[in-house]
Design a protein around this motif. Structure first.
Motif, PDB file in Angstrom:
ATOM      1  N   ASP A 155       0.845  -1.203   0.000  1.00 17.36           N
ATOM      2  CA  ASP A 155       0.000   0.000   0.000  1.00 17.36           C
ATOM      3  C   ASP A 155       0.878   1.251   0.000  1.00 17.36           C
ATOM      4  O   ASP A 155       0.561   2.242  -0.662  1.00 17.36           O
ATOM      5  CB  ASP A 155      -0.913  -0.016   1.233  1.00 17.36           C
ATOM      6  N   SER A 163       2.111   2.031  -3.467  1.00 18.43           N
ATOM      7  CA  SER A 163       1.062   2.622  -4.309  1.00 18.43           C
ATOM      8  C   SER A 163       0.684   4.025  -3.851  1.00 18.43           C
ATOM      9  O   SER A 163       0.319   4.886  -4.661  1.00 18.43           O
ATOM     10  CB  SER A 163      -0.178   1.718  -4.289  1.00 18.43           C
ATOM     11  N   SER A 203      -3.871   5.057 -10.431  1.00 19.94           N
ATOM     12  CA  SER A 203      -4.419   4.075  -9.498  1.00 19.94           C
ATOM     13  C   SER A 203      -5.058   2.886 -10.205  1.00 19.94           C
ATOM     14  O   SER A 203      -5.105   1.780  -9.650  1.00 19.94           O
ATOM     15  CB  SER A 203      -5.456   4.738  -8.581  1.00 19.94           C
ATOM     16  N   ILE A 261      -2.451   0.257 -10.526  1.00 24.22           N
ATOM     17  CA  ILE A 261      -2.207  -0.419  -9.244  1.00 24.22           C
ATOM     18  C   ILE A 261      -3.342  -1.384  -8.927  1.00 24.22           C
ATOM     19  O   ILE A 261      -3.117  -2.494  -8.425  1.00 24.22           O
ATOM     20  CB  ILE A 261      -2.050   0.614  -8.123  1.00 24.22           C
ATOM     21  N   LEU A 262      -4.569  -0.975  -9.230  1.00 25.18           N
ATOM     22  CA  LEU A 262      -5.735  -1.822  -8.956  1.00 25.18           C
ATOM     23  C   LEU A 262      -5.606  -3.169  -9.669  1.00 25.18           C
ATOM     24  O   LEU A 262      -5.888  -4.223  -9.094  1.00 25.18           O
ATOM     25  CB  LEU A 262      -7.013  -1.105  -9.399  1.00 25.18           C
ATOM     26  N   PHE A 282      -3.028  -5.340  -7.833  1.00 23.71           N
ATOM     27  CA  PHE A 282      -3.522  -5.814  -6.541  1.00 23.71           C
ATOM     28  C   PHE A 282      -4.586  -6.903  -6.699  1.00 23.71           C
ATOM     29  O   PHE A 282      -4.668  -7.819  -5.878  1.00 23.71           O
ATOM     30  CB  PHE A 282      -4.086  -4.649  -5.732  1.00 23.71           C
ATOM     31  N   LEU A 283      -5.388  -6.810  -7.754  1.00 25.70           N
ATOM     32  CA  LEU A 283      -6.460  -7.783  -7.928  1.00 25.70           C
ATOM     33  C   LEU A 283      -5.978  -9.101  -8.521  1.00 25.70           C
ATOM     34  O   LEU A 283      -6.464 -10.173  -8.151  1.00 25.70           O
ATOM     35  CB  LEU A 283      -7.560  -7.193  -8.826  1.00 25.70           C
ATOM     36  N   PRO A 310      -1.763 -10.777  -6.432  1.00 26.62           N
ATOM     37  CA  PRO A 310      -1.437 -10.466  -5.034  1.00 26.62           C
ATOM     38  C   PRO A 310      -0.470 -11.460  -4.394  1.00 26.62           C
ATOM     39  O   PRO A 310       0.383 -11.073  -3.596  1.00 26.62           O
ATOM     40  CB  PRO A 310      -2.803 -10.482  -4.330  1.00 26.62           C
ATOM     41  N   ARG A 327      -5.973  -7.564  -2.008  1.00 30.52           N
ATOM     42  CA  ARG A 327      -7.104  -7.436  -2.950  1.00 30.52           C
ATOM     43  C   ARG A 327      -8.092  -6.380  -2.474  1.00 30.52           C
ATOM     44  O   ARG A 327      -8.602  -5.584  -3.272  1.00 30.52           O
ATOM     45  CB  ARG A 327      -7.803  -8.790  -3.112  1.00 30.52           C
ATOM     46  N   ALA A 383      -7.144  -2.754  -3.149  1.00 34.43           N
ATOM     47  CA  ALA A 383      -7.340  -2.218  -4.490  1.00 34.43           C
ATOM     48  C   ALA A 383      -8.424  -1.142  -4.498  1.00 34.43           C
ATOM     49  O   ALA A 383      -8.331  -0.137  -5.213  1.00 34.43           O
ATOM     50  CB  ALA A 383      -7.704  -3.344  -5.454  1.00 34.43           C
TER      51      ALA A 383
END
Length: 462
Positions: free
Chosen positions: A286, A289, A331, A334-335, A338-339, A342, A370, A373
Protein backbone atom coordinates in the motif's frame (compact mmCIF):
# COMPACT_ATOMS: atom_id res chain seq x y z
CA UNK A 1 -0.63 7.20 -25.67
CA UNK A 2 1.15 9.81 -23.52
CA UNK A 3 0.74 12.48 -26.21
CA UNK A 4 -2.99 11.77 -26.42
CA UNK A 5 -3.25 11.95 -22.63
CA UNK A 6 -1.73 15.45 -22.54
CA UNK A 7 -3.50 16.74 -25.65
CA UNK A 8 -5.83 19.62 -24.84
CA UNK A 9 -4.57 19.85 -21.26
CA UNK A 10 -1.74 22.39 -21.65
CA UNK A 11 -3.79 25.39 -20.44
CA UNK A 12 -3.10 27.00 -17.02
CA UNK A 13 -3.91 24.48 -14.30
CA UNK A 14 -4.14 21.71 -16.88
CA UNK A 15 -2.62 18.25 -16.77
CA UNK A 16 0.54 19.28 -18.63
CA UNK A 17 1.38 22.08 -16.19
CA UNK A 18 0.49 19.93 -13.19
CA UNK A 19 2.47 16.96 -14.45
CA UNK A 20 5.54 19.10 -15.19
CA UNK A 21 5.52 20.27 -11.57
CA UNK A 22 4.40 16.95 -10.10
CA UNK A 23 6.70 14.49 -11.91
CA UNK A 24 9.84 15.36 -9.91
CA UNK A 25 7.79 15.22 -6.70
CA UNK A 26 6.27 11.88 -7.69
CA UNK A 27 9.77 10.54 -8.33
CA UNK A 28 10.91 12.03 -5.00
CA UNK A 29 8.13 10.51 -2.95
CA UNK A 30 8.47 7.23 -4.85
CA UNK A 31 12.13 7.19 -3.80
CA UNK A 32 11.04 7.74 -0.20
CA UNK A 33 8.70 4.80 -0.54
CA UNK A 34 11.42 2.64 -2.06
CA UNK A 35 13.74 3.46 0.87
CA UNK A 36 11.15 2.28 3.38
CA UNK A 37 10.20 -0.70 1.21
CA UNK A 38 13.85 -1.76 0.84
CA UNK A 39 14.40 -1.54 4.61
CA UNK A 40 11.54 -3.93 5.23
CA UNK A 41 12.31 -6.19 2.28
CA UNK A 42 15.92 -6.74 3.38
CA UNK A 43 14.83 -7.22 6.99
CA UNK A 44 12.26 -9.79 5.86
CA UNK A 45 15.15 -11.89 4.60
CA UNK A 46 16.66 -11.78 8.10
CA UNK A 47 13.38 -12.54 9.88
CA UNK A 48 9.70 -11.55 9.96
CA UNK A 49 10.07 -10.15 13.49
CA UNK A 50 12.57 -7.52 12.37
CA UNK A 51 10.45 -6.56 9.36
CA UNK A 52 7.38 -6.17 11.58
CA UNK A 53 9.40 -4.15 14.10
CA UNK A 54 10.57 -1.77 11.36
CA UNK A 55 6.94 -1.24 10.32
CA UNK A 56 5.68 -0.44 13.83
CA UNK A 57 8.80 1.48 14.84
CA UNK A 58 8.74 3.60 11.69
CA UNK A 59 5.08 4.49 12.13
CA UNK A 60 5.72 5.38 15.78
CA UNK A 61 8.48 7.78 14.74
CA UNK A 62 6.05 9.40 12.33
CA UNK A 63 3.62 9.89 15.21
CA UNK A 64 6.36 11.76 17.10
CA UNK A 65 7.42 14.04 14.25
CA UNK A 66 4.34 14.47 12.12
CA UNK A 67 2.77 17.36 14.02
CA UNK A 68 5.91 19.35 13.28
CA UNK A 69 6.13 17.99 9.73
CA UNK A 70 2.54 19.04 9.06
CA UNK A 71 3.11 22.46 10.62
CA UNK A 72 6.33 23.24 8.75
CA UNK A 73 5.02 21.53 5.62
CA UNK A 74 2.44 24.26 5.27
CA UNK A 75 5.30 26.55 4.32
CA UNK A 76 4.89 25.04 0.82
CA UNK A 77 1.54 26.81 0.43
CA UNK A 78 2.83 30.04 2.00
CA UNK A 79 5.92 30.13 -0.21
CA UNK A 80 3.78 29.33 -3.27
CA UNK A 81 1.30 32.08 -2.50
CA UNK A 82 4.04 34.66 -1.95
CA UNK A 83 5.66 33.52 -5.19
CA UNK A 84 2.35 33.69 -7.10
CA UNK A 85 1.61 37.16 -5.70
CA UNK A 86 4.99 38.46 -6.91
CA UNK A 87 6.39 38.81 -3.36
CA UNK A 88 9.51 36.73 -3.99
CA UNK A 89 11.43 38.33 -1.11
CA UNK A 90 8.91 36.89 1.36
CA UNK A 91 9.25 33.29 0.11
CA UNK A 92 12.55 32.56 1.95
CA UNK A 93 11.22 34.37 5.02
CA UNK A 94 8.41 31.82 5.20
CA UNK A 95 10.95 29.04 4.73
CA UNK A 96 13.16 30.34 7.53
CA UNK A 97 10.26 30.44 9.99
CA UNK A 98 9.67 26.75 9.19
CA UNK A 99 13.39 26.05 9.75
CA UNK A 100 13.19 27.69 13.19
CA UNK A 101 10.22 25.48 14.10
CA UNK A 102 12.11 22.38 12.93
CA UNK A 103 15.16 23.19 15.06
CA UNK A 104 12.94 23.77 18.11
CA UNK A 105 11.04 20.51 17.52
CA UNK A 106 14.03 18.14 17.64
CA UNK A 107 14.68 18.27 21.43
CA UNK A 108 10.94 17.91 22.06
CA UNK A 109 10.88 14.70 20.02
CA UNK A 110 13.85 13.28 21.95
CA UNK A 111 12.13 14.04 25.27
CA UNK A 112 8.96 12.25 24.11
CA UNK A 113 10.83 9.06 23.15
CA UNK A 114 10.24 7.21 26.50
CA UNK A 115 6.47 7.49 25.97
CA UNK A 116 6.73 5.39 22.85
CA UNK A 117 8.31 2.50 24.71
CA UNK A 118 5.43 2.59 27.20
CA UNK A 119 3.01 2.58 24.25
CA UNK A 120 4.59 -0.62 22.89
CA UNK A 121 3.95 -2.38 26.19
CA UNK A 122 0.35 -1.18 26.48
CA UNK A 123 -0.47 -2.41 22.95
CA UNK A 124 0.76 -5.97 23.74
CA UNK A 125 3.32 -6.08 20.94
CA UNK A 126 4.69 -9.67 20.65
CA UNK A 127 7.84 -10.28 22.71
CA UNK A 128 9.62 -11.54 19.59
CA UNK A 129 9.20 -8.08 18.04
CA UNK A 130 9.34 -5.46 20.78
CA UNK A 131 13.10 -5.57 21.44
CA UNK A 132 13.89 -4.92 17.78
CA UNK A 133 11.28 -2.17 17.70
CA UNK A 134 12.95 -0.30 20.58
CA UNK A 135 16.39 -0.58 18.94
CA UNK A 136 15.08 0.75 15.63
CA UNK A 137 13.15 3.68 17.06
CA UNK A 138 15.93 4.71 19.43
CA UNK A 139 18.34 5.29 16.53
CA UNK A 140 15.76 6.97 14.29
CA UNK A 141 14.76 9.49 16.97
CA UNK A 142 18.30 10.81 17.35
CA UNK A 143 18.64 11.20 13.57
CA UNK A 144 15.16 12.67 13.03
CA UNK A 145 16.52 16.22 12.68
CA UNK A 146 18.05 15.34 9.31
CA UNK A 147 14.78 14.04 7.92
CA UNK A 148 12.77 17.00 9.19
CA UNK A 149 15.27 19.56 7.88
CA UNK A 150 15.34 17.81 4.53
CA UNK A 151 11.53 17.99 4.37
CA UNK A 152 11.38 21.65 5.44
CA UNK A 153 13.92 22.76 2.83
CA UNK A 154 12.13 20.66 0.23
CA UNK A 155 8.91 22.58 0.97
CA UNK A 156 10.64 25.84 -0.01
CA UNK A 157 11.82 24.52 -3.38
CA UNK A 158 8.43 22.94 -4.07
CA UNK A 159 6.71 26.24 -3.29
CA UNK A 160 8.77 28.13 -5.87
CA UNK A 161 8.30 25.34 -8.42
CA UNK A 162 11.87 23.99 -8.40
CA UNK A 163 10.89 20.42 -7.69
CA UNK A 164 13.81 18.94 -9.67
CA UNK A 165 16.15 19.99 -6.87
CA UNK A 166 14.06 18.03 -4.37
CA UNK A 167 14.04 15.06 -6.74
CA UNK A 168 17.82 15.08 -7.12
CA UNK A 169 18.37 15.20 -3.35
CA UNK A 170 15.93 12.35 -2.80
CA UNK A 171 17.52 10.14 -5.45
CA UNK A 172 20.88 10.60 -3.72
CA UNK A 173 19.22 9.70 -0.39
CA UNK A 174 17.78 6.56 -1.99
CA UNK A 175 21.16 5.42 -3.32
CA UNK A 176 22.88 6.04 0.03
CA UNK A 177 20.10 4.32 1.96
CA UNK A 178 19.87 1.21 -0.21
CA UNK A 179 23.64 0.68 -0.38
CA UNK A 180 24.01 1.05 3.37
CA UNK A 181 20.97 -1.18 3.92
CA UNK A 182 22.69 -3.99 2.03
CA UNK A 183 26.05 -3.49 3.72
CA UNK A 184 24.84 -2.98 7.29
CA UNK A 185 21.79 -5.25 7.49
CA UNK A 186 23.57 -8.28 6.03
CA UNK A 187 27.09 -7.45 7.25
CA UNK A 188 29.03 -6.99 4.01
CA UNK A 189 32.52 -5.51 3.33
CA UNK A 190 33.86 -7.04 6.53
CA UNK A 191 31.28 -5.34 8.78
CA UNK A 192 29.17 -7.27 11.33
CA UNK A 193 25.56 -8.11 10.49
CA UNK A 194 23.54 -5.36 12.18
CA UNK A 195 20.00 -6.23 11.09
CA UNK A 196 17.45 -3.66 12.14
CA UNK A 197 20.06 -1.33 13.66
CA UNK A 198 21.76 -1.20 10.27
CA UNK A 199 18.46 -0.30 8.61
CA UNK A 200 18.00 2.63 11.01
CA UNK A 201 21.55 3.91 10.43
CA UNK A 202 21.04 3.66 6.65
CA UNK A 203 17.80 5.65 6.90
CA UNK A 204 19.29 8.59 8.78
CA UNK A 205 22.41 8.56 6.56
CA UNK A 206 20.22 8.91 3.46
CA UNK A 207 18.30 11.78 5.08
CA UNK A 208 21.53 13.55 6.00
CA UNK A 209 22.87 13.36 2.44
CA UNK A 210 19.65 14.83 1.01
CA UNK A 211 19.63 17.59 3.61
CA UNK A 212 23.23 18.53 2.76
CA UNK A 213 22.38 18.89 -0.95
CA UNK A 214 19.31 21.06 -0.26
CA UNK A 215 21.26 23.33 2.12
CA UNK A 216 23.98 23.78 -0.50
CA UNK A 217 21.48 24.84 -3.17
CA UNK A 218 19.47 27.00 -0.75
CA UNK A 219 22.60 28.94 0.21
CA UNK A 220 23.97 28.94 -3.35
CA UNK A 221 24.61 32.14 -5.26
CA UNK A 222 21.65 31.82 -7.65
CA UNK A 223 19.05 31.30 -4.93
CA UNK A 224 20.58 34.00 -2.70
CA UNK A 225 20.43 36.61 -5.47
CA UNK A 226 17.02 35.71 -6.88
CA UNK A 227 15.19 35.54 -3.54
CA UNK A 228 17.30 37.72 -1.22
CA UNK A 229 17.88 34.73 1.05
CA UNK A 230 20.53 36.37 3.24
CA UNK A 231 18.01 39.02 4.35
CA UNK A 232 15.52 36.34 5.47
CA UNK A 233 17.49 34.95 8.42
CA UNK A 234 15.40 36.55 11.14
CA UNK A 235 12.21 35.94 13.06
CA UNK A 236 9.19 37.41 11.24
CA UNK A 237 6.25 37.48 13.61
CA UNK A 238 3.58 38.11 10.99
CA UNK A 239 4.71 35.21 8.80
CA UNK A 240 5.21 32.90 11.77
CA UNK A 241 1.69 33.78 12.88
CA UNK A 242 0.31 32.76 9.48
CA UNK A 243 2.37 29.56 9.50
CA UNK A 244 0.94 28.56 12.88
CA UNK A 245 -2.61 29.62 12.04
CA UNK A 246 -2.82 27.66 8.81
CA UNK A 247 -0.19 25.03 9.60
CA UNK A 248 -1.35 23.94 13.06
CA UNK A 249 -4.50 22.23 11.72
CA UNK A 250 -2.37 20.42 9.13
CA UNK A 251 0.08 19.40 11.85
CA UNK A 252 -2.65 18.22 14.20
CA UNK A 253 -4.26 16.32 11.34
CA UNK A 254 -1.05 14.47 10.51
CA UNK A 255 -0.24 13.76 14.16
CA UNK A 256 -3.69 12.50 15.08
CA UNK A 257 -4.06 10.50 11.86
CA UNK A 258 -0.72 8.78 12.28
CA UNK A 259 -1.40 8.15 15.94
CA UNK A 260 -4.61 6.45 14.84
CA UNK A 261 -2.69 4.56 12.15
CA UNK A 262 -0.08 3.48 14.71
CA UNK A 263 -2.81 2.12 16.98
CA UNK A 264 -4.38 0.40 13.96
CA UNK A 265 -1.06 -1.30 13.15
CA UNK A 266 -0.69 -2.34 16.80
CA UNK A 267 -4.21 -3.80 16.83
CA UNK A 268 -3.33 -5.95 13.84
CA UNK A 269 0.05 -6.93 15.31
CA UNK A 270 -1.53 -7.87 18.64
CA UNK A 271 -3.38 -10.67 16.82
CA UNK A 272 -0.19 -12.74 16.59
CA UNK A 273 2.92 -13.10 14.47
CA UNK A 274 1.13 -14.35 11.35
CA UNK A 275 -1.33 -11.45 11.26
CA UNK A 276 1.49 -9.01 12.05
CA UNK A 277 3.45 -10.35 9.09
CA UNK A 278 0.42 -10.29 6.76
CA UNK A 279 -0.60 -6.74 7.67
CA UNK A 280 3.00 -5.51 7.38
CA UNK A 281 3.31 -6.96 3.87
CA UNK A 282 -0.03 -5.47 2.83
CA UNK A 283 0.85 -2.02 4.18
CA UNK A 284 4.26 -2.21 2.49
CA UNK A 285 2.59 -2.62 -0.89
CA UNK A 286 0.00 0.00 0.00
CA UNK A 287 2.93 2.32 0.77
CA UNK A 288 4.41 1.74 -2.69
CA UNK A 289 1.06 2.62 -4.31
CA UNK A 290 0.34 5.51 -1.95
CA UNK A 291 3.66 7.38 -1.89
CA UNK A 292 3.61 8.63 -5.53
CA UNK A 293 0.16 10.08 -4.87
CA UNK A 294 1.67 12.14 -2.04
CA UNK A 295 3.95 13.68 -4.68
CA UNK A 296 0.82 14.64 -6.61
CA UNK A 297 -0.72 16.08 -3.43
CA UNK A 298 2.35 18.23 -2.74
CA UNK A 299 2.38 19.46 -6.34
CA UNK A 300 -1.30 20.39 -6.37
CA UNK A 301 -0.88 22.19 -3.02
CA UNK A 302 1.87 24.30 -4.59
CA UNK A 303 -0.03 24.93 -7.83
CA UNK A 304 -3.33 25.80 -6.13
CA UNK A 305 -1.46 28.04 -3.69
CA UNK A 306 0.25 29.82 -6.57
CA UNK A 307 -3.00 30.52 -8.44
CA UNK A 308 -4.87 31.49 -5.27
CA UNK A 309 -2.05 33.93 -4.47
CA UNK A 310 -2.39 35.33 -7.99
CA UNK A 311 -6.16 35.77 -7.47
CA UNK A 312 -7.23 33.05 -9.94
CA UNK A 313 -9.39 30.57 -7.97
CA UNK A 314 -11.00 29.08 -11.10
CA UNK A 315 -7.60 28.09 -12.47
CA UNK A 316 -6.79 26.64 -9.03
CA UNK A 317 -9.95 24.52 -9.27
CA UNK A 318 -8.90 23.33 -12.73
CA UNK A 319 -5.53 22.26 -11.29
CA UNK A 320 -7.28 20.18 -8.63
CA UNK A 321 -9.44 18.42 -11.23
CA UNK A 322 -6.33 17.72 -13.30
CA UNK A 323 -4.78 16.07 -10.25
CA UNK A 324 -7.84 13.86 -9.75
CA UNK A 325 -7.75 12.68 -13.37
CA UNK A 326 -4.03 11.92 -13.23
CA UNK A 327 -4.33 10.12 -9.89
CA UNK A 328 -7.16 7.90 -11.10
CA UNK A 329 -5.18 6.97 -14.23
CA UNK A 330 -2.25 5.89 -12.04
CA UNK A 331 -4.42 4.08 -9.50
CA UNK A 332 -6.14 1.99 -12.18
CA UNK A 333 -2.79 0.35 -12.94
CA UNK A 334 -2.21 -0.42 -9.24
CA UNK A 335 -5.73 -1.82 -8.96
CA UNK A 336 -5.01 -4.39 -11.69
CA UNK A 337 -1.83 -5.54 -9.94
CA UNK A 338 -3.52 -5.81 -6.54
CA UNK A 339 -6.46 -7.78 -7.93
CA UNK A 340 -4.68 -10.22 -10.21
CA UNK A 341 -1.18 -10.92 -8.82
CA UNK A 342 -1.44 -10.47 -5.03
CA UNK A 343 0.28 -13.73 -4.09
CA UNK A 344 3.30 -12.87 -6.23
CA UNK A 345 3.50 -9.54 -4.41
CA UNK A 346 3.32 -11.27 -1.03
CA UNK A 347 6.03 -13.81 -1.83
CA UNK A 348 8.51 -11.05 -2.62
CA UNK A 349 8.91 -10.92 1.17
CA UNK A 350 9.68 -14.62 1.57
CA UNK A 351 12.44 -15.12 4.18
CA UNK A 352 15.69 -16.83 3.24
CA UNK A 353 14.98 -19.77 5.57
CA UNK A 354 11.63 -21.66 5.59
CA UNK A 355 9.25 -19.93 8.01
CA UNK A 356 5.88 -21.46 9.00
CA UNK A 357 4.71 -18.05 10.29
CA UNK A 358 5.23 -16.53 6.85
CA UNK A 359 3.38 -19.37 5.12
CA UNK A 360 0.44 -18.90 7.49
CA UNK A 361 0.45 -15.19 6.71
CA UNK A 362 0.35 -15.59 2.91
CA UNK A 363 -3.40 -16.22 2.49
CA UNK A 364 -4.29 -13.41 4.92
CA UNK A 365 -2.01 -10.94 3.11
CA UNK A 366 -3.40 -11.92 -0.31
CA UNK A 367 -6.96 -11.14 0.80
CA UNK A 368 -5.92 -7.82 2.37
CA UNK A 369 -4.06 -6.70 -0.77
CA UNK A 370 -7.10 -7.44 -2.95
CA UNK A 371 -9.28 -5.34 -0.65
CA UNK A 372 -6.65 -2.57 -0.74
CA UNK A 373 -7.34 -2.22 -4.49
CA UNK A 374 -10.53 -0.31 -3.56
CA UNK A 375 -8.58 1.90 -1.19
CA UNK A 376 -6.04 2.94 -3.83
CA UNK A 377 -8.71 4.47 -6.07
CA UNK A 378 -10.13 6.42 -3.14
CA UNK A 379 -6.64 7.63 -2.21
CA UNK A 380 -6.16 9.22 -5.63
CA UNK A 381 -9.22 11.40 -5.17
CA UNK A 382 -8.62 12.07 -1.47
CA UNK A 383 -5.04 13.28 -1.84
CA UNK A 384 -5.81 15.49 -4.83
CA UNK A 385 -8.66 17.20 -2.97
CA UNK A 386 -6.75 17.50 0.32
CA UNK A 387 -3.82 19.05 -1.54
CA UNK A 388 -6.11 21.56 -3.25
CA UNK A 389 -7.96 22.51 -0.07
CA UNK A 390 -4.69 22.94 1.85
CA UNK A 391 -3.19 25.03 -0.93
CA UNK A 392 -6.16 27.37 -0.65
CA UNK A 393 -5.92 27.56 3.15
CA UNK A 394 -8.92 25.35 4.02
CA UNK A 395 -6.87 23.42 6.58
CA UNK A 396 -9.32 23.55 9.48
CA UNK A 397 -11.99 21.63 7.58
CA UNK A 398 -9.59 19.00 6.26
CA UNK A 399 -8.26 18.47 9.79
CA UNK A 400 -11.67 17.94 11.37
CA UNK A 401 -12.97 15.66 8.62
CA UNK A 402 -9.81 13.55 8.27
CA UNK A 403 -9.20 13.12 12.01
CA UNK A 404 -12.82 12.19 12.65
CA UNK A 405 -12.78 9.43 10.04
CA UNK A 406 -9.44 8.00 11.20
CA UNK A 407 -10.49 7.80 14.84
CA UNK A 408 -13.88 6.30 14.06
CA UNK A 409 -12.06 3.40 12.42
CA UNK A 410 -10.24 2.43 15.64
CA UNK A 411 -13.24 1.24 17.69
CA UNK A 412 -14.59 -0.43 14.55
CA UNK A 413 -11.37 -2.40 14.14
CA UNK A 414 -11.11 -3.20 17.84
CA UNK A 415 -14.67 -4.54 18.09
CA UNK A 416 -14.39 -6.36 14.76
CA UNK A 417 -11.24 -8.23 15.83
CA UNK A 418 -11.63 -8.61 19.59
CA UNK A 419 -15.38 -8.59 20.32
CA UNK A 420 -17.19 -9.93 17.26
CA UNK A 421 -14.30 -12.15 16.18
CA UNK A 422 -14.46 -11.18 12.50
CA UNK A 423 -11.64 -12.34 10.26
CA UNK A 424 -8.71 -10.01 9.66
CA UNK A 425 -9.55 -9.46 5.94
CA UNK A 426 -13.19 -8.62 6.73
CA UNK A 427 -12.13 -6.22 9.48
CA UNK A 428 -9.80 -4.52 7.01
CA UNK A 429 -12.68 -4.29 4.50
CA UNK A 430 -14.77 -2.38 7.06
CA UNK A 431 -11.99 0.19 7.42
CA UNK A 432 -11.72 0.65 3.66
CA UNK A 433 -15.46 1.36 3.48
CA UNK A 434 -15.11 4.20 5.96
CA UNK A 435 -12.30 5.78 3.96
CA UNK A 436 -14.57 5.71 0.92
CA UNK A 437 -17.08 7.74 2.94
CA UNK A 438 -14.35 10.28 3.77
CA UNK A 439 -13.57 10.60 0.07
CA UNK A 440 -17.17 11.59 -0.61
CA UNK A 441 -17.08 14.19 2.21
CA UNK A 442 -14.09 15.85 0.54
CA UNK A 443 -15.88 15.90 -2.82
CA UNK A 444 -18.85 17.70 -1.26
CA UNK A 445 -16.56 20.29 0.38
CA UNK A 446 -14.64 20.91 -2.83
CA UNK A 447 -17.80 21.35 -4.89
CA UNK A 448 -19.19 23.86 -2.36
CA UNK A 449 -16.51 26.36 -3.43
CA UNK A 450 -16.04 27.80 0.07
CA UNK A 451 -12.27 27.32 -0.20
CA UNK A 452 -12.15 29.83 -3.08
CA UNK A 453 -13.05 32.67 -0.70
CA UNK A 454 -10.06 32.21 1.64
CA UNK A 455 -7.44 34.96 1.35
CA UNK A 456 -4.25 33.89 3.12
CA UNK A 457 -2.08 36.87 2.21
CA UNK A 458 -4.34 39.59 3.61
CA UNK A 459 -2.83 41.50 6.57
CA UNK A 460 -5.29 39.69 8.83
CA UNK A 461 -4.39 36.07 9.49
CA UNK A 462 -7.85 34.83 8.54
Amino acid sequence: MIRKYFSGHDDPGGIRELFTLALPMIISTACDGLMTFTDRLFLAKVGSEQMNAAMSGGVTLQVLIFFFVGLTGYSTALVAQFFGAGEKHNAPKAAFQAILVTLAAWPVIILLKPLTFLFFEVMNIPESQIGYQVQYLNILVWGSLFGMMRYTLGCYFTGIGKTRIVMTATIVALVVNVLLDYVLIFGKLGLPQMGIRGAAIATISGAFSAMAILIAVYLGKTNRRQFAVTRSFRFEQWIMKKLFYFGTPAGLEMFLNFLAFSIMISLFHSQGDAVATASTIMFNWDLISFIPLIGMEIAVTSLVGRYMGAGQPEVAQHAAISAIKTGIFYSAVILVLFLFVPESLVRVFSPQAPDPVFEEAVSIAVSMIRIAALYVLAEAVMLALIGALRGAGDTHFTMVASVTVHWITLPILYFALNVFGFSVPFSWFLLVLFFLVFCWVLVIRFRSGKWKKIRMLHPEVT
